[in-house]
Design an enzyme around this catalytic site. Structure first.
Site, PDB file in Angstrom:
ATOM      1  N   PRO A 249      89.277 116.291  63.212  1.00 19.20           N
ATOM      2  CA  PRO A 249      89.535 116.333  61.764  1.00 19.20           C
ATOM      3  C   PRO A 249      90.354 117.565  61.361  1.00 19.20           C
ATOM      4  O   PRO A 249      90.843 117.630  60.239  1.00 19.20           O
ATOM      5  CB  PRO A 249      88.143 116.355  61.131  1.00 19.20           C
ATOM      6  CG  PRO A 249      87.163 116.453  62.224  1.00 19.20           C
ATOM      7  CD  PRO A 249      87.852 116.280  63.539  1.00 19.20           C
TER       8      PRO A 249
ATOM      9  N   GLU B 130      80.018 119.461  68.013  1.00 14.63           N
ATOM     10  CA  GLU B 130      80.548 120.419  67.036  1.00 14.63           C
ATOM     11  C   GLU B 130      82.008 120.749  67.315  1.00 14.63           C
ATOM     12  O   GLU B 130      82.654 121.427  66.551  1.00 14.63           O
ATOM     13  CB  GLU B 130      79.721 121.707  67.057  1.00 14.63           C
ATOM     14  CG  GLU B 130      78.382 121.580  66.359  1.00 14.63           C
ATOM     15  CD  GLU B 130      78.511 121.079  64.932  1.00 14.63           C
ATOM     16  OE1 GLU B 130      79.175 121.758  64.122  1.00 14.63           O
ATOM     17  OE2 GLU B 130      77.955 120.013  64.611  1.00 14.63           O
TER      18      GLU B 130
ATOM     19  N   ASP C 217     107.287  96.713  57.874  1.00 15.29           N
ATOM     20  CA  ASP C 217     105.943  97.242  57.651  1.00 15.29           C
ATOM     21  C   ASP C 217     105.867  98.143  56.435  1.00 15.29           C
ATOM     22  O   ASP C 217     106.794  98.884  56.154  1.00 15.29           O
ATOM     23  CB  ASP C 217     105.523  98.140  58.823  1.00 15.29           C
ATOM     24  CG  ASP C 217     105.120  97.353  60.033  1.00 15.29           C
ATOM     25  OD1 ASP C 217     104.911  96.151  59.898  1.00 15.29           O
ATOM     26  OD2 ASP C 217     105.027  97.979  61.099  1.00 15.29           O
TER      27      ASP C 217
HETATM   28  N1  ADE Z   1      87.118 113.228  64.997  1.00 18.92           N
HETATM   29  C1  ADE Z   1      86.199 113.166  64.010  1.00 18.92           C
HETATM   30  N2  ADE Z   1      86.767 112.862  62.844  1.00 18.92           N
HETATM   31  C2  ADE Z   1      88.095 112.707  63.083  1.00 18.92           C
HETATM   32  C3  ADE Z   1      89.224 112.390  62.276  1.00 18.92           C
HETATM   33  N3  ADE Z   1      89.113 112.185  60.970  1.00 18.92           N
HETATM   34  N4  ADE Z   1      90.432 112.332  62.866  1.00 18.92           N
HETATM   35  C4  ADE Z   1      90.558 112.571  64.183  1.00 18.92           C
HETATM   36  N5  ADE Z   1      89.540 112.875  64.987  1.00 18.92           N
HETATM   37  C5  ADE Z   1      88.314 112.953  64.449  1.00 18.92           C
END
Ligand code: ADE
Length: 257
Positions: A94, A121, A174
């Site tokens: 993330p 984590e 697309d």
């Molecule tokens: N791992 C956990 N959440 C994620 C996300 N939003 N994008 C990529 N990898 C992740």
């Protein structure tokens, strides 16, 4: 293209590649997808891949040794088979750059990709610093691991490889390729439960159909993703259409912008 995936859950990758367009692409040799279990590179008999974070705190952190050794083994195999430059090593997290159609197009130009699925984590920072070349997030939300994001990236990239989609499934029109959303599509019956297909699509007038579709593209993007319209070069006529639509009282504004 060859894609190597490092994961703690190899089974999650079985079904998606066993059907439809992916299976066809793999069977035809357009892409080869190799799934590696990080645990196979663990050093002890318990196959430990994670440990407590230094400095304390919740959760576990993926250890560096199995990941470095797995990536090095994959790179050695790639280089032995193919005299290519080092493949990118992409961590799904993330904290990465937000994935986009443009990034999918860039990745589709590579001959090899190594995708690393993060977990718990996170991964030891030395993996990020000395092994990973790029970090990708598929959106501003947190999933339990990088497996679904890796599948998303693979899907978006593989469908762009030459020959993967038939001409009837062409990625040219697309949503997001042009920077705007797609126009609505209809098929038979011409009327269903009293809901009719727009007249113009039945007219056979290709110029009128093209004009209607372009207007729909702009209307839909203005309604749902006005942020995309701001980034796109429109011709004068299209800009005038945007201004006209903005004055329409019944324009469906869904995005809240
Ligand atoms: N791992 C956990 N959440 C994620 C996300 N939003 N994008 C990529 N990898 C992740």
């Amino acid at each position: 293209m060859r894609i190597d995936v490092l994961t703690l859950f190899p089974q999650l990758f079985e079904a998606p590649f066993s059907f439809g367009i992916f299976k066809r692409a793999i069977d035809r040799g357009l892409v080869s997808i190799k799934i590696h279990n990080i645990r196979d590179y663990a050093h002890d008999k318990h196959k430990t891949v994670d440990d407590y974070p230094y400095g304390g705190g919740p959760g576990m952190v993926l250890k560096p040794e199995p990941i470095f050794e797995a990536v090095e083994a994959i790179k050695a195999d790639i280089l032995a088979k193919d005299k290519v430059s080092e493949p990118p090593v992409i961590l799904l997290t993330p904290q990465g750059r937000l994935f986009s159609q443009q990034m999918a197009q860039e990745l589709a130009k590579q001959s090899h990709l190594i995708l690393l699925c993060g977990h718990y984590e996170g991964v030891d920072e030395r993996v990020r610093e000395y092994l990973v070349t790029d970090e990708i997030s598929i959106g501003d939300y947190v999933l339990t691991g990088g497996e679904l994001p890796a599948l998303v990236v693979i899907d978006a990239v593989v469908r762009l490889l030459p020959g993967v989609l038939g001409s009837e499934e062409s990625p040219r029109d697309d949503s997001h390729v042009s920077g705007l959303l797609e126009y609505p599509q209809y098929t038979r019956p011409a009327e269903y439960r009293g809901w009719a297909v727009p007249e113009v699509l039945l007219s056979g007038n290709h110029a009128q159909i093209a004009k209607w579709r372009r207007e729909q593209v702009i209307r839909r993007t203005l309604e749902r993703r006005p942020d995309l319209l701001k980034k796109t070069n429109l011709c004068l006529e299209e800009r005038q259409l945007v201004e006209r639509l903005k004055r329409e009282p019944n324009l469906d504004k869904e995005s809240g912008e």
